[in-house]
Enzyme design. Structure first.
Site, PDB file in Angstrom:
ATOM      1  N   PRO A  59      -0.340   0.472   2.166  1.00 47.22           N
ATOM      2  CA  PRO A  59       0.852  -0.306   2.533  1.00 47.22           C
ATOM      3  C   PRO A  59       0.520  -1.394   3.563  1.00 47.22           C
ATOM      4  O   PRO A  59      -0.174  -1.142   4.532  1.00 47.22           O
ATOM      5  CB  PRO A  59       1.783   0.745   3.148  1.00 47.22           C
ATOM      6  CG  PRO A  59       1.294   2.052   2.636  1.00 47.22           C
ATOM      7  CD  PRO A  59      -0.180   1.893   2.445  1.00 47.22           C
ATOM      8  N   GLU A  60       0.982  -2.595   3.297  1.00 48.49           N
ATOM      9  CA  GLU A  60       0.791  -3.717   4.213  1.00 48.49           C
ATOM     10  C   GLU A  60       2.172  -4.120   4.743  1.00 48.49           C
ATOM     11  O   GLU A  60       3.142  -3.411   4.534  1.00 48.49           O
ATOM     12  CB  GLU A  60       0.092  -4.868   3.478  1.00 48.49           C
ATOM     13  CG  GLU A  60      -1.234  -4.426   2.850  1.00 48.49           C
ATOM     14  CD  GLU A  60      -1.949  -5.524   2.078  1.00 48.49           C
ATOM     15  OE1 GLU A  60      -1.775  -6.706   2.427  1.00 48.49           O
ATOM     16  OE2 GLU A  60      -2.665  -5.208   1.119  1.00 48.49           O
TER      17      GLU A  60
END
Ligand code: ZN
Length: 272
Positions: free
Chosen positions: A2-3
């Protein structure tokens, strides 16, 4: 992993659920990964914010100093409104059903700390400005990036020039800016293109709920997928035609990370 867009989507989805709620207990069996979570018991969540890829929950207890719960989703971590086979932390809440943190690969972490005090967390304490915030100035970004001898993609991934850019959005932003991932000594005009590309890409990805890749590990807390993966121009598109010039997208390994780019739109310029 996840960014920024995936973490921001998570924040937006759990905020209405947690804001103003009193936490009863964080139940888990891995105190080395979820540190000092007993301090959260009995505290009310008064704010949910985000720095880069970290979620930050303000925890208040009348008459006590504020505390902060830091959550890093790691590779596969995410909140869910229902328990799953990979539930690692159950957040028991006074006036609502529990919130579950699932994490198949167990790289996610939590810690309760004094607000803004991040010892042993150099990434968080040295993090650059938020790309969608007002403090992210084009001039400062040009100063931090232009002319430097570091390869641009690893420098972006360091979180120092700007927060929240990981492997997917680095590749996408560099394609949009027509900059080779291994380029050094960027010209100011290239950095200005990259600045715009990062902002535009991040904004669009947040609006799309992030990117759910073929492994399906990232989902929104309510189980919905993100949809930005359908708009990727390079990431996970090796061998497919460039949406701008038709050349074949290639994948290389750069600083140990899979890296996708168009060899025609993003040429490496030798600048001694
Ligand atoms: Zn191209």
């Amino acid at each position: 992993m996840p960014e920024l867009p995936e973490v921001e989507t998570t924040r937006l989805k759990i905020e209405p659920y947690l804001l103003g709620q009193r936490l009863l207990r964080l139940e888990h069996d891995a105190s080395h990964r979820y540190q000092n979570t007993h301090l959260a018991s009995g505290r009310t969540v008064t704010r949910l914010s985000r720095r880069g890829k970290y979620l930050l929950l303000n925890l208040e207890d009348p008459g006590q100093d504020s505390l902060e719960l830091i959550v890093h989703l790691g590779m596969t971590g995410g909140f869910r409104f229902a328990a799953t086979p990979h539930t690692r932390v159950t957040m028991h809440i006074e006036d609502a059903e529990p919130l579950y943190f699932q994490d198949a690969r167990r790289f996610g972490k939590m810690a309760v700390v004094q607000p803004g005090v991040y010892p042993g967390m150099p990434t968080l304490s040295g993090m650059g400005p938020e790309p969608l915030g007002e403090t992210f100035s084009e001039r400062a970004f040009v100063r931090a990036v232009a002319g430097g001898g570091r390869m641009i993609k690893p420098w972006l991934l360091s979180q120092v020039p700007v927060a929240g850019v990981g492997n997917i959005y680095a590749d996408e932003s560099l394609w949009a800016a027509k900059v080779h991932p291994a380029q050094t000594r960027l010209k100011p005009a290239e950095v200005r293109r990259l600045y715009e590309a990062i902002r535009t890409t991040m904004q669009a990805a947040v609006e799309a709920g992030g990117s759910t890749l073929s492994d399906g590990s990232y989902q929104q807390p309510d189980g919905l997928s993100g949809s930005f993966q359908t708009r990727h121009n390079v990431y996970d598109r090796a061998g497919q035609p460039c949406n701008r010039c038709g050349s074949e997208i290639v994948k290389i390994v750069l600083a140990q990370r899979g890296t996708h780019f168009c060899p025609k739109c993003q040429t490496l310029k030798l600048r001694p």
